[in-house]
Design a protein around this motif. Structure first.
Motif, short mmCIF file in Angstrom:
data_model
loop_
_atom_site.label_atom_id
_atom_site.label_comp_id
_atom_site.label_asym_id
_atom_site.label_seq_id
_atom_site.Cartn_x
_atom_site.Cartn_y
_atom_site.Cartn_z
N GLU A 84 0.83 -1.21 0.00
CA GLU A 84 0.00 0.00 0.00
C GLU A 84 0.86 1.26 0.00
O GLU A 84 0.62 2.19 -0.78
CB GLU A 84 -0.92 -0.01 1.22
CG GLU A 84 -1.89 1.14 1.28
CD GLU A 84 -2.77 1.05 2.51
OE1 GLU A 84 -2.85 2.07 3.23
OE2 GLU A 84 -3.36 -0.01 2.75
N GLN A 85 1.89 1.29 0.85
CA GLN A 85 2.75 2.47 0.94
C GLN A 85 3.54 2.68 -0.35
O GLN A 85 3.66 3.82 -0.84
CB GLN A 85 3.71 2.34 2.12
CG GLN A 85 3.04 2.46 3.46
CD GLN A 85 3.99 2.15 4.62
OE1 GLN A 85 5.11 1.69 4.42
NE2 GLN A 85 3.51 2.38 5.84
N VAL A 92 0.73 4.49 -8.17
CA VAL A 92 -0.02 3.37 -8.76
C VAL A 92 -1.41 3.40 -8.12
O VAL A 92 -1.60 2.95 -7.00
CB VAL A 92 0.70 2.02 -8.51
CG1 VAL A 92 -0.08 0.88 -9.14
CG2 VAL A 92 2.11 2.06 -9.04
N THR A 93 -2.36 3.97 -8.84
CA THR A 93 -3.69 4.22 -8.29
C THR A 93 -4.77 3.49 -9.08
O THR A 93 -4.49 2.86 -10.11
CB THR A 93 -3.99 5.73 -8.34
OG1 THR A 93 -3.99 6.14 -9.72
CG2 THR A 93 -2.97 6.54 -7.56
N LEU A 103 -0.15 -1.79 -17.63
CA LEU A 103 0.86 -1.02 -16.91
C LEU A 103 0.66 -1.15 -15.40
O LEU A 103 1.62 -1.35 -14.65
CB LEU A 103 0.81 0.45 -17.33
CG LEU A 103 1.79 1.38 -16.63
CD1 LEU A 103 3.22 0.96 -16.93
CD2 LEU A 103 1.54 2.82 -17.04
N TRP A 104 -0.59 -1.06 -14.97
CA TRP A 104 -0.90 -1.18 -13.54
C TRP A 104 -0.48 -2.55 -13.02
O TRP A 104 0.13 -2.66 -11.95
CB TRP A 104 -2.39 -0.96 -13.31
CG TRP A 104 -2.80 -1.03 -11.88
CD1 TRP A 104 -2.75 -0.03 -10.96
CD2 TRP A 104 -3.31 -2.17 -11.18
NE1 TRP A 104 -3.20 -0.47 -9.74
CE2 TRP A 104 -3.55 -1.79 -9.85
CE3 TRP A 104 -3.59 -3.48 -11.56
CZ2 TRP A 104 -4.05 -2.67 -8.91
CZ3 TRP A 104 -4.09 -4.36 -10.61
CH2 TRP A 104 -4.31 -3.94 -9.30
N ILE A 105 -0.79 -3.62 -13.75
CA ILE A 105 -0.44 -4.98 -13.34
C ILE A 105 1.08 -5.12 -13.23
O ILE A 105 1.59 -5.67 -12.25
CB ILE A 105 -1.02 -6.03 -14.31
CG1 ILE A 105 -2.54 -6.09 -14.18
CG2 ILE A 105 -0.41 -7.41 -14.06
CD1 ILE A 105 -3.22 -6.94 -15.23
N ARG A 107 3.39 -2.81 -12.74
CA ARG A 107 3.94 -2.03 -11.62
C ARG A 107 3.57 -2.64 -10.27
O ARG A 107 4.38 -2.66 -9.35
CB ARG A 107 3.48 -0.58 -11.73
CG ARG A 107 4.15 0.07 -12.97
CD ARG A 107 3.87 1.50 -13.15
NE ARG A 107 4.45 2.30 -12.07
CZ ARG A 107 4.18 3.59 -11.91
NH1 ARG A 107 3.38 4.21 -12.74
NH2 ARG A 107 4.74 4.26 -10.92
N MET A 108 2.34 -3.16 -10.16
CA MET A 108 1.95 -3.81 -8.91
C MET A 108 2.75 -5.10 -8.67
O MET A 108 3.13 -5.40 -7.54
CB MET A 108 0.45 -4.13 -8.90
CG MET A 108 -0.44 -2.93 -8.67
SD MET A 108 -0.09 -2.05 -7.13
CE MET A 108 -0.70 -3.20 -5.92
N ASN A 109 3.04 -5.84 -9.74
CA ASN A 109 3.87 -7.04 -9.59
C ASN A 109 5.27 -6.68 -9.11
O ASN A 109 5.84 -7.37 -8.26
CB ASN A 109 3.95 -7.81 -10.91
CG ASN A 109 2.69 -8.59 -11.20
OD1 ASN A 109 1.89 -8.86 -10.31
ND2 ASN A 109 2.50 -8.96 -12.46
N GLU A 110 5.83 -5.58 -9.64
CA GLU A 110 7.14 -5.13 -9.19
C GLU A 110 7.11 -4.72 -7.71
O GLU A 110 8.00 -5.06 -6.94
CB GLU A 110 7.60 -3.93 -10.03
CG GLU A 110 7.94 -4.27 -11.46
CD GLU A 110 8.20 -3.03 -12.29
OE1 GLU A 110 8.24 -1.91 -11.73
OE2 GLU A 110 8.36 -3.19 -13.51
N ILE A 111 6.07 -4.00 -7.34
CA ILE A 111 5.93 -3.56 -5.95
C ILE A 111 5.79 -4.76 -5.02
O ILE A 111 6.43 -4.82 -3.96
CB ILE A 111 4.73 -2.60 -5.80
CG1 ILE A 111 5.06 -1.26 -6.48
CG2 ILE A 111 4.32 -2.41 -4.36
CD1 ILE A 111 3.87 -0.33 -6.61
#
Length: 126
Positions: A84-85, A92-93, A103-105, A107-111
């Motif tokens: 979340e942080q 990434v919203t 793109l969202w997927i 970046r979320m996978n990287e996070i």
């Protein structure tokens, strides 16, 4: 010879193994058995491989299950908090999700991968 015998002087059952009677000993079950998730299982494996004395101490004191359930709970909370942080900090919203799902997927996978590494280093393999 009987397969099992009972010794009234000490209250133990013995099982015949070859030519010898071996006491039938088991550890009593832990109180308040809690389920252990993925993080707890990974930490248990780490303890078994690298911290055998700690693992044996927790096991024989009947605190292993509670300890692993606590580690699992801490790791899960830490993972959610970190994701979340990081997502907030990197922008990434839900809007990005609506505009560009791929793109969202990515970046979320990287996070999530970075957050997992932090959880591993801070809690699981420590």
């Amino acid at each position: 010879m009987d397969k099992y015998i009972y010794d009234e002087s000490n209250g133990l059952w013995y099982e015949l193994q070859g030519d010898y009677y071996i006491p039938c000993l088991t550890l009593p079950a832990e109180k308040g058995h809690k389920p252990i998730g993925l993080w707890g299982q990974r930490h248990k494996h780490y303890l078994q491989e690298h911290k055998r004395a700690v693992y044996t101490t927790l096991l024989t004191s009947r605190k292993l299950n509670c300890y692993l359930a606590d580690i699992d709970e801490q790791a899960t909370k830490m993972m959610f908090r970190l994701v979340e942080q990081m997502a907030d900090k990197e922008g990434v919203t839900e809007q990005l999700k609506a505009e560009s799902m791929i793109l969202w997927i990515g970046r979320m996978n990287e996070i999530q991968a970075r957050a997992r590494e932090i959880v591993y280093s801070e809690l699981i393999y420590n």
